[in-house]
Design a protein around this motif. Structure first.
Motif: not given
Length: 228
Positions: A104-116
């Motif tokens: 679940e943390r990975l999915i959240d972190a990847l969502a943040n990564y895709l913002r940039y």
């Protein structure tokens, strides 16, 4: 007085050599330096801010990738941030599956990564795609191959669904991922009842948007799990 070289050395030093995945994290950061310099257009403060932001995101992903899988047999210092479990390990009785909280943390972190978009890197994308596909496969068919077969025979697990999910995951292994082919396999698995998070499609679609022959480079995987 700070200059670009000092800022870069300081950023690279934030990745502890004793932590698994540091080698790849530093290489990712080095690959991003020319992109960040171009964005900064000579503004050292902006360059430093963007570099610090890149460090934060890469370090967060490094930490989470270390937690995604329970793999006691993986020991020692490893170059790559992601363990890249191979099919032999996954289908063995000793494979313990996915850590749900870390996933679940990975999915959240990847969502943040895709913002940039300027932080895009094949090593991150390839690791994330494979990790998501394996996590979803593990959730669909927990345990080893033998116990999964018993569930298939009893009708409590759809063999066609897990087969299709397995094919999608296998398409993420090797030295190159072909987004168009992977998209077809993911769609086929969803047609059999698989449910993947939107972030997976976002990663695949972003790569596929580069053209019909687009690829995502990974690191070659050998039969025993070593990498070149």
């Amino acid at each position: 007085m700070d200059n670009p070289e000092v800022v870069e050395r300081r950023a690279l030093s934030r990745f502890d050599e004793r932590i698994i995945g540091t080698g790849e994290c530093r290489d990712i950061l080095r690959d991003l330096l020319p992109i960040l310099k171009k964005r900064a257009a000579g503004d050292l403060n902006k360059y430093q801010r963007d570099l610090e932001h890149a460090c934060y995101i890469v370090r967060e992903l490094q930490e989470i990738f270390l937690l995604v899988y329970w793999q006691p047999e993986v020991g020692g210092l490893r170059y790559s941030m992601y363990a890249w479990p191979n099919p032999v390990i996954v289908m063995s009785s000793g494979y313990n599956g996915t850590n749900p909280d870390a996933y679940e943390r990975l999915i959240d972190a990847l969502a943040n990564y895709l913002r940039y978009p300027w932080l895009t890197h094949d090593a991150i994308d390839a690791s994330a795609i494979s990790a998501i596909l394996l996590a979803e496969l593990s959730a669909a068919a927990p345990g080893n191959a033998a116990s999964a077969f018993i569930r298939w025979a009893s009708g409590t697990l759809r063999k066609s669904r897990t087969d299709a999910m397995s094919e999608a995951w296998k398409a993420s292994l090797g030295s190159t991922i072909h987004p168009s082919e992977l998209k077809q396999r993911v769609t086929a698995a969803e047609g059999q009842g698989a449910s993947y998070p939107p972030i997976l499609h976002a990663l695949i679609d972003r790569a596929a948007a580069k053209g019909p022959h687009a690829t995502i480079r990974t690191r070659p995987m050998f039969a025993d799990g070593r990498h070149s």
